[in-house]
Enzyme design. Structure first.
Site: not given
Length: 407
Positions: A216, A284
């Site tokens: 990210n 995640d």
């Protein structure tokens, strides 16, 4: 106004890097004045250090001309910051115990400025309990550290002990010069002295194959700023960071990781702690398998190869649910793009942590230099104005100090 550092070059093979450091600082508009220890002269010469610094090099405590003018006093207080690079095990030991047998150690004892040490030594010397005690003593006195790095050494061994690179030391010097480098030992207040803080920061990288990964846009800036702010208040700070291009905050122990599983393991190894702050943007999900070779396009099919994902460990929830050794204060971060407060409230209850710091990342927060933070606790929601990340970190650090110590 031009800043000046007093650079003490110790006797180690890494002394040659200090010559590069002088040049790096000069390019950044920072002047250097040099003290060369007797051991340092075995690796670099006064002529080379003087030519690069553009100033006289000092080495002899018993120089009649210099000491007639109380040279060790003038040297110790004329600079904005004292830097010891390389800081050998011997120099660290003498500084920690207040010994003053030569010009370098006498200057360290006489200075009223903070000292930034860049340690450099064999890995066994670095890991020795005596060295670690000396370092903790100096940190307790308000002194600063950058490095050491891990890697191959001149002695042929591998591990922690390599002096930080000149650019990294220069970054740490600039950070130190932004704050008050004067030490007032009587008035210095360190409300978090004796407290341990554990922080995660930055992204994680979950490998797909040897050249690709899932990640990210987290820059790590907010987590690093919080680590620095807590260290300024006297906390013993451990920072577990994903891959970022940031210098380690002064006085902070940094542990670098890549994946969420590595971060989870590093957190468990670093506990116990008084406060845990989960700032990292942990992926995640991760690929169920990492291909050993680069995944190639399949010309026989039209679409991309399937990517099976499995869930990563939930670090914040794991720490929050610890039955034994749970930190007194567990803080999570909620990076949201909509319904910021509502999602943060739900996350705090779901993770069972004490506080959640919510922020809207739909703008330039990830990778940017500013943040709007909303502190969500069981009883209150407090929104702070848009601040640079360092100022926002100090506000959060002050709240943490109040919660842990009452002031």
């Amino acid at each position: 106004m031009t800043k000046r550092v007093l650079l003490i070059i110790g006797g180690g093979i890494a002394a040659y890097k200090s010559l590069f450091l002088i040049r790096v600082l000069a390019k950044r508009g920072i002047e250097s004045r040099v003290i060369l220890t007797r051991g340092g002269t075995e690796f670099v010469t006064p002529l080379s250090a003087g030519a690069l610094s553009g100033d006289k090099v000092y080495s002899d405590l018993w120089d009649l001309t210099d000491e007639a003018e109380m040279g060790h006093i003038e040297l110790s207080r004329s600079a904005d910051l004292v830097v010891v690079a390389p800081a050998t095990a011997n120099l660290l030991a003498q500084a920690a115990h207040g010994l003053a047998g030569d010009l370098a150690t006498t200057t360290l004892l006489a200075t009223d400025k903070r000292v930034l040490f860049a340690p450099a030594m064999n890995v066994r010397m670095w890991e020795h309990p005596a060295t670690q005690r000396n370092i903790q003593t100096l940190r307790n006195d308000g002194q600063l550290f950058v490095g050491p790095d891990s890697g191959a050494m001149a002695c042929g061994e591998f591990g922690d002990g390599r002096m930080a690179e000149p650019e990294a030391i220069a970054d740490a010097i600039e950070e130190a010069l932004k704050s008050n480098t004067h030490i007032d030992r009587e008035k210095k207040v360190l409300p978090l002295k004796g407290k341990k803080a554990l922080i995660t920061a930055g992204p994680t990288r979950e490998p797909i194959d040897p050249v690709r990964y899932l990640s990210n846009h987290s820059s790590g800036k907010q987590g690093f700023a919080i680590a620095a702010a807590l260290a300024e208040l006297g906390a013993e700070v451990t920072l577990i960071s994903g891959p970022v291009h940031l210098p380690c905050p002064i006085g902070v122990n940094r542990i670098d990781i890549e994946t969420a599983e590595e971060m989870m393991g590093a957190v468990q190894d670093a506990l116990p702690s008084d406060v845990f702050i989960s700032v990292a943007a942990v992926a995640d999900w991760r690929p169920a398998e990492c291909a050993s070779l680069k995944v190639k396009k399949d010309k026989q099919t039209d679409g991309p190869p399937p990517l099976m994902l499995i869930e990563n460990p939930d670090i914040l929830k794991t720490v929050s649910h610890m039955e034994q050794g749970r930190p007194e204060l567990v803080i999570g971060f909620a990076a949201e793009t909509n319904d910021v407060v509502e999602n943060a409230r739900a996350k705090r209850l779901r993770k069972e942590c004490d506080w959640i710091v919510a922020n809207d990342v739909s703008g330039d927060v990830m990778g940017g230099d500013h943040n709007v933070m909303i502190l969500v606790t069981a009883d209150t929601e407090t929104e702070w104005p848009r601040l640079d990340k360092q100022a926002a970190a100090r506000k959060l650090a002050a709240k943490i100090s109040e919660a842990l110590t009452g002031h």
